[in-house]
Write a protein that holds these residues in place. Structure first.
Motif, PDB file in Angstrom:
ATOM      1  N   SER A 181     110.086  68.604  71.228  1.00 33.03           N
ATOM      2  CA  SER A 181     111.056  69.125  70.260  1.00 33.03           C
ATOM      3  C   SER A 181     112.331  69.645  70.913  1.00 33.03           C
ATOM      4  O   SER A 181     113.356  69.789  70.231  1.00 33.03           O
ATOM      5  N   VAL A 182     112.306  69.940  72.216  1.00 28.91           N
ATOM      6  CA  VAL A 182     113.493  70.476  72.884  1.00 28.91           C
ATOM      7  C   VAL A 182     114.373  69.372  73.476  1.00 28.91           C
ATOM      8  O   VAL A 182     115.428  69.667  74.049  1.00 28.91           O
ATOM      9  N   LEU A 183     113.958  68.106  73.351  1.00 33.01           N
ATOM     10  CA  LEU A 183     114.702  67.013  73.971  1.00 33.01           C
ATOM     11  C   LEU A 183     115.865  66.576  73.086  1.00 33.01           C
ATOM     12  O   LEU A 183     115.758  66.575  71.862  1.00 33.01           O
ATOM     13  N   PRO A 184     116.983  66.187  73.698  1.00 36.01           N
ATOM     14  CA  PRO A 184     118.121  65.677  72.915  1.00 36.01           C
ATOM     15  C   PRO A 184     117.775  64.373  72.225  1.00 36.01           C
ATOM     16  O   PRO A 184     116.922  63.602  72.692  1.00 36.01           O
ATOM     17  N   GLU A 185     118.446  64.093  71.110  1.00 36.90           N
ATOM     18  CA  GLU A 185     118.247  62.845  70.392  1.00 36.90           C
ATOM     19  C   GLU A 185     118.950  61.685  71.087  1.00 36.90           C
ATOM     20  O   GLU A 185     118.547  60.526  70.951  1.00 36.90           O
ATOM     21  N   GLU A 225     113.176  66.914  82.097  1.00 37.09           N
ATOM     22  CA  GLU A 225     112.884  68.180  82.776  1.00 37.09           C
ATOM     23  C   GLU A 225     113.976  69.241  82.625  1.00 37.09           C
ATOM     24  O   GLU A 225     113.657  70.433  82.471  1.00 37.09           O
ATOM     25  N   PRO A 226     115.268  68.888  82.653  1.00 38.82           N
ATOM     26  CA  PRO A 226     116.272  69.941  82.470  1.00 38.82           C
ATOM     27  C   PRO A 226     116.124  70.689  81.141  1.00 38.82           C
ATOM     28  O   PRO A 226     116.508  71.852  81.041  1.00 38.82           O
ATOM     29  N   PHE A 227     115.552  70.034  80.147  1.00 41.21           N
ATOM     30  CA  PHE A 227     115.422  70.634  78.821  1.00 41.21           C
ATOM     31  C   PHE A 227     114.079  71.339  78.635  1.00 41.21           C
ATOM     32  O   PHE A 227     113.967  72.280  77.857  1.00 41.21           O
ATOM     33  N   ARG A 228     113.079  70.887  79.369  1.00 41.56           N
ATOM     34  CA  ARG A 228     111.741  71.475  79.254  1.00 41.56           C
ATOM     35  C   ARG A 228     111.511  72.623  80.233  1.00 41.56           C
ATOM     36  O   ARG A 228     110.553  73.384  80.071  1.00 41.56           O
ATOM     37  N   GLY A 249     107.976  66.164  96.990  1.00 46.59           N
ATOM     38  CA  GLY A 249     108.674  66.467  95.755  1.00 46.59           C
ATOM     39  C   GLY A 249     107.715  66.993  94.716  1.00 46.59           C
ATOM     40  O   GLY A 249     106.490  66.831  94.829  1.00 46.59           O
ATOM     41  N   THR A 250     108.268  67.617  93.677  1.00 41.35           N
ATOM     42  CA  THR A 250     107.476  68.236  92.620  1.00 41.35           C
ATOM     43  C   THR A 250     108.111  67.916  91.277  1.00 41.35           C
ATOM     44  O   THR A 250     109.334  67.899  91.140  1.00 41.35           O
ATOM     45  N   ALA A 251     107.260  67.664  90.273  1.00 40.39           N
ATOM     46  CA  ALA A 251     107.758  67.338  88.938  1.00 40.39           C
ATOM     47  C   ALA A 251     106.785  67.876  87.902  1.00 40.39           C
ATOM     48  O   ALA A 251     105.658  68.278  88.230  1.00 40.39           O
ATOM     49  N   LEU A 252     107.209  67.866  86.647  1.00 34.07           N
ATOM     50  CA  LEU A 252     106.285  68.156  85.565  1.00 34.07           C
ATOM     51  C   LEU A 252     105.223  67.065  85.499  1.00 34.07           C
ATOM     52  O   LEU A 252     105.508  65.886  85.725  1.00 34.07           O
ATOM     53  N   SER A 253     104.011  67.462  85.183  1.00 35.31           N
ATOM     54  CA  SER A 253     102.956  66.496  84.907  1.00 35.31           C
ATOM     55  C   SER A 253     102.971  66.221  83.415  1.00 35.31           C
ATOM     56  O   SER A 253     102.622  67.090  82.608  1.00 35.31           O
ATOM     57  N   GLY A 254     103.432  65.051  83.039  1.00 39.89           N
ATOM     58  CA  GLY A 254     103.596  64.738  81.627  1.00 39.89           C
ATOM     59  C   GLY A 254     104.610  65.660  80.987  1.00 39.89           C
ATOM     60  O   GLY A 254     105.694  65.898  81.519  1.00 39.89           O
ATOM     61  N   ALA A 255     104.230  66.229  79.846  1.00 41.68           N
ATOM     62  CA  ALA A 255     105.100  67.160  79.135  1.00 41.68           C
ATOM     63  C   ALA A 255     104.952  68.592  79.631  1.00 41.68           C
ATOM     64  O   ALA A 255     105.600  69.492  79.116  1.00 41.68           O
TER      65      ALA A 255
END
Length: 304
Positions: A181-185, A225-228, A249-255
């Protein structure tokens, strides 16, 4: 004696940064089912990673198994299912995709559907709505996938991912719907080109097993990721500490809310100790890429 099916499905991580809804990686963390036929349905959770109370008709495993059997014109027989999962719910480790793949496989076995691997890829991805976690749970290893408008999935599958992975699981749930829901359209063209280039470089680096470069692009996502990040506990702190301790490196796992680092296997033990001291509020798990995907073992069970 009665037949028992033991079904094992790996959990997964998705995206790995910019590979949004298309890159998945099977992890050596599993959902395991023991299935036997009996006169009435019974689903038993052997751990805390499932609903404590549920109506059978609303349980995801049953819903998917029945939907699959119905789709192929078969009657799903009543089963006793014992479930044990190493995948916490709503944490970004593919728990729902694993149950979907398990439900399809359950119907495949007890109804003798004879599904091909491509059938399983298509069915699971269609139900999930995107092919990242689903393909990784079906195949294991690294998957880079696309799904067309008809729900047909095309996947590059790469095994022998010779690196280690560390996941940082916070004690909070984050529903995918909330995280989306926080992602841009939409993005403007130059932004989208940059984001797409980073995703291409991530995929190429992973396929070339250039994990140092892959780690850089895991941290260069512009799609989500910038939005989440604001929803994720200790997001920036974990990324900084992991890099300082030797992660590629490190990232979100899924959402999310789980994060995942790719690290050299040689530093794995020391890395986990250091990160556990720095982030005691997270469950920190060392894992590897799963190499097999969904597995089924048939055996005979003695009736008491």
């Amino acid at each position: 004696m009665s037949k028992m099916w033991q079904i094992s499905v790996p959990g997964s991580t998705a995206n790995l940064g910019p590979g949004f809804d298309s890159i998945g990686l099977g992890l050596s963390l599993y959902l395991k089912l023991s299935v036997t036929l009996q006169e009435q349905w019974e689903i038993i959770h052997l751990d805390d990673n499932g609903p404590k109370e549920f109506e059978l008709e609303e349980h995801l495993l049953y819903v998917i198994a029945k939907k699959t059997a119905d789709q192929y014109g078969q009657q799903l027989p009543a089963c006793r299912v014992e479930m044990a999962s190493e995948l916490p719910l709503a944490r970004g480790l593919g728990s729902s995709a694993a149950v979907i793949v398990a439900g399809i496989e359950l119907a495949n076995q007890v109804c003798k559907l004879g599904l091909t691997i491509q059938d399983k890829l298509n069915l699971s991805s269609q139900i999930e709505g995107h092919p990242d976690n689903a393909t990784a749970s079906v195949l294991g290893g690294l998957t880079i996938s696309s799904m067309d408008d008809k729900g047909m999935v095309d996947t590059f599958h790469i095994n022998d991912i010779d690196a280690s992975f560390v996941v940082y699981v916070p004690d909070v749930e984050l529903k995918t719907s909330e995280s989306r829901s926080v992602l841009p359209e939409q993005f403007n063209r130059s932004y989208a080109v940059h984001a797409s280039a980073n995703a291409n470089m991530l995929a190429a680096s992973l396929m070339a097993r250039d994990f140092e470069r892959a780690g850089r692009y895991m941290e260069a996502d512009l799609f989500h990721e910038p939005f989440r990040a604001k929803l994720i506990p200790a997001y920036e702190e974990i990324r900084i500490a992991a890099k300082a301790n030797g992660a590629y490196g490190t990232a979100l796992s899924g959402a999310g809310p789980t994060l995942i680092s790719i690290i050299p296997s040689a530093i794995a033990s020391d890395f986990v100790q250091l990160m556990t001291k720095q982030f005691p509020e997270h469950q920190i798990i060392l894992t590897k890429a799963d190499e097999h995907g969904v597995q089924v073992n048939e055996c005979m069970k003695r009736l008491l």
